[in-house]
Design an enzyme around this catalytic site. Structure first.
Site, short mmCIF file in Angstrom:
data_model
loop_
_atom_site.label_atom_id
_atom_site.label_comp_id
_atom_site.label_asym_id
_atom_site.label_seq_id
_atom_site.Cartn_x
_atom_site.Cartn_y
_atom_site.Cartn_z
N GLN A 80 0.82 -1.22 0.00
CA GLN A 80 0.00 0.00 0.00
C GLN A 80 0.85 1.26 0.00
O GLN A 80 0.48 2.28 0.59
CB GLN A 80 -0.96 -0.01 1.20
N SER A 81 1.97 1.24 -0.70
CA SER A 81 2.86 2.39 -0.71
C SER A 81 2.21 3.62 -1.36
O SER A 81 1.83 3.59 -2.54
CB SER A 81 4.14 2.02 -1.47
N ASN A 82 2.12 4.69 -0.59
CA ASN A 82 1.65 5.96 -1.15
C ASN A 82 2.69 6.54 -2.09
O ASN A 82 2.38 7.14 -3.11
CB ASN A 82 1.40 6.98 -0.02
#
Ligand SMILES: Cc1ncc(COP(=O)(O)O)c(C=O)c1O
Length: 342
Positions: A80-82
Site C-alpha cells: 500500500q505504498s503511497n
C-alpha cells in the site's frame, strides 16, 4: 542562512503538487485532544491522485530526472505504498515510464494504492511475503540493469523517496508554514517512516521557524534508528544547501510507542480516524496519519506536549489506504437496508 535560502530556491524542481496546501484550524479535535489550538496542514491535498507528503519530495526528484534525460523511473515500497502510487502518477504527468517493485503479503484483490498503481499502468514486480528494504532495493537494481541493457535510461528513486534531495520538499514546506502561521512558538507533529519528511521539517524549521519544536511519531522504526537515519539525511540536505544547521541527531525528539507493527492498524489509531472524521470531516488512514494523531493524543495525555502552545499536525496523506481496510473500518458503519415506499 541567507545562502541556504537562495540555494534552496536554485535547486531544480518540477512543479507537481498543488501548493500552498491549506493550514486549517481544527477546533473540535483540539478540544477532544485537550490542546488550546490545533491546526492541520493539509498535505493530503497536494494532488498526484489523492495527495500526500511524497508530492513535495517528488518535485525535487523529478527536477533531477527530467534534467538528466531519464526515460523510466523505478521505485519500491510496501503493498500500500503511497510513494509508489504518487511516483506513478508523476511519471504519467510527465510522459515517463514507471516500474514498481512492491512487497508484502500475498493478495487476491487490487485495493487502495495497489489498484491506483495499476490504473497508472505501472509494471509491477511483487515480492510475495517480503517487503524488507534490502530485498526491494536489490530487485530495483536488477531491473535497472535489465532496462539499461535494452537501451533505456532508468532512474531509481529509493524507498519512500527519502534522500537528502527529496527531503528538501519539507524544508520548503516549513517555509510555506512560516508564511501561513508566522514565526511563533508552535509544536509541529510529523509522522516518521523512511525519515525524509522529518529530516526536511527539522532543517526547515531551523531555517524558517526557529522558535518551533518538531516532534516525530514513528510508524515503523525505533527512535534510535530514526535518530541515525534522520541525522544522515540532514547532513545530505546541508551539503546540498551548503548550510550547517547545528541540528544534533542525538537531540532529535521522536516517539516510537504508537505503532505495533508497520501496516497494522492499532485500536488508538482507529479511534483517531473516527474522531477526526466525525469532528472535523477529515480523513486519516490506518497505517500512518491515524497512528500519528493517536500519538499526539497520547503525548498530551502524558504531558509531553504543552497544551497551551499551538500544535500543527502535518497531515501527510494516505487516503487510498482506507480503501484497503474496508473490513476493519466498515464495522461501525450504520446502514439500514429498506425497500422503496417503506
Ligand atoms: C501517508 C504517509 N505519511 C507519512 C509517511 C512517512 O514519511 P517518510 O517516509 O518521509 O518518513 C509516509 C511514507 O510513506 C506516508 O505515506
Amino acid at each position: 542562512m541567507h545562502t541556504a535560502i537562495s540555494m534552496l530556491s536554485r535547486i531544480p524542481k518540477i512543479s507537481l503538487a498543488h501548493l500552498p496546501t491549506p493550514l486549517e484550524e481544527a477546533p473540535r479535535m483540539a478540544e477532544k485532544i485537550g490542546v488550546s489550538k490545533l491546526y492541520i496542514k493539509r498535505d493530503d491535498l497536494t494532488g498526484l491522485a489523492c495527495g500526500g507528503n511524497k508530492a513535495r519530495k517528488l518535485e525535487y526528484d523529478f527536477g533531477e530526472i527530467v534534467n538528466g534525460g531519464y526515460d523510466v523511473v523505478i521505485t519500491a515500497g510496501g503493498i500500500q505504498s503511497n510513494h509508489a502510487r504518487m511516483t506513478a502518477a508523476a511519471c504519467r504527468k510527465l510522459g515517463l515510464d514507471i516500474k514498481l517493485v512492491l512487497g508484502g503479503p500475498d493478495f487476491t484483490l487490487l485495493k487502495g494504492n495497489l489498484l491506483l498503481d495499476g490504473l497508472f499502468g505501472a509494471e509491477i514486480r511483487y515480492l510475495i511475503d517480503d517487503d524488507a528494504n534490502d530485498s526491494l532495493t536489490v530487485a530495483m537494481k536488477k531491473w535497472a540493469v535489465e532496462l539499461s541493457a535494452r537501451g533505456r535510461k532508468p532512474y531509481i528513486i529509493p524507498i519512500g523517496g527519502s534522500t537528502g534531495l527529496g527531503a528538501l520538499g519539507y524544508v520548503q514546506a516549513m517555509q510555506e508554514i512560516a508564511e501561513q502561521f508566522g514565526n511563533g512558538n508552535v509544536q509541529i507533529i510529523v509522522g516518521v517512516g523512511s525519515c525524509g519528511t522529518f529530516a526536511g521539517s527539522l532543517l526547515g524549521t531551523k531555517m524558517f521557524m526557529p522558535q518551533s519544536r518538531v516532534i516525530g511519531i514513528s510508524v515503523s522504526r525505533t527512535a534510535p534508528a530514526i535518530a541515525v537515519r534522520t541525522g544522515e539525511l540532514i547532513r545530505e540536505e546541508e551539503e546540498l544547501l551548503q548550510y550547517h544547521s547545528g541540528v544534533n541527531a542525538i537531540a532529535i525528539e521522536c516517539y516510537d510507542e504508537y505503532f505495533t507493527e508497520y501496516g497494522v492498524m492499532t485500536q488508538a489509531g482507529k479511534q483517531a480516524i473516527d474522531d477526526c472524521a466525525l469532528l472535523e470531516g477529515i480523513l486519516l488512514d490506518p497505517i500512518y496519519t491515524g497512528k500519528v494523531m493517536a500519538g499526539l493524543t497520547g503525548l498530551v495525555q502524558t504531558k509531553r506536549i504543552d497544551p497551551a502552545v499551538p500544535v500543527i499536525f502535518i497531515h501527510t496523506g494516505g487516503t487510498p489506504i482506507i480503501f484497503s481496510f474496508e473490513e476493519d473500518l466498515g464495522k461501525s458503519v450504520n446502514i439500514t437496508k429498506i425497500k422503496t415506499g417503506l
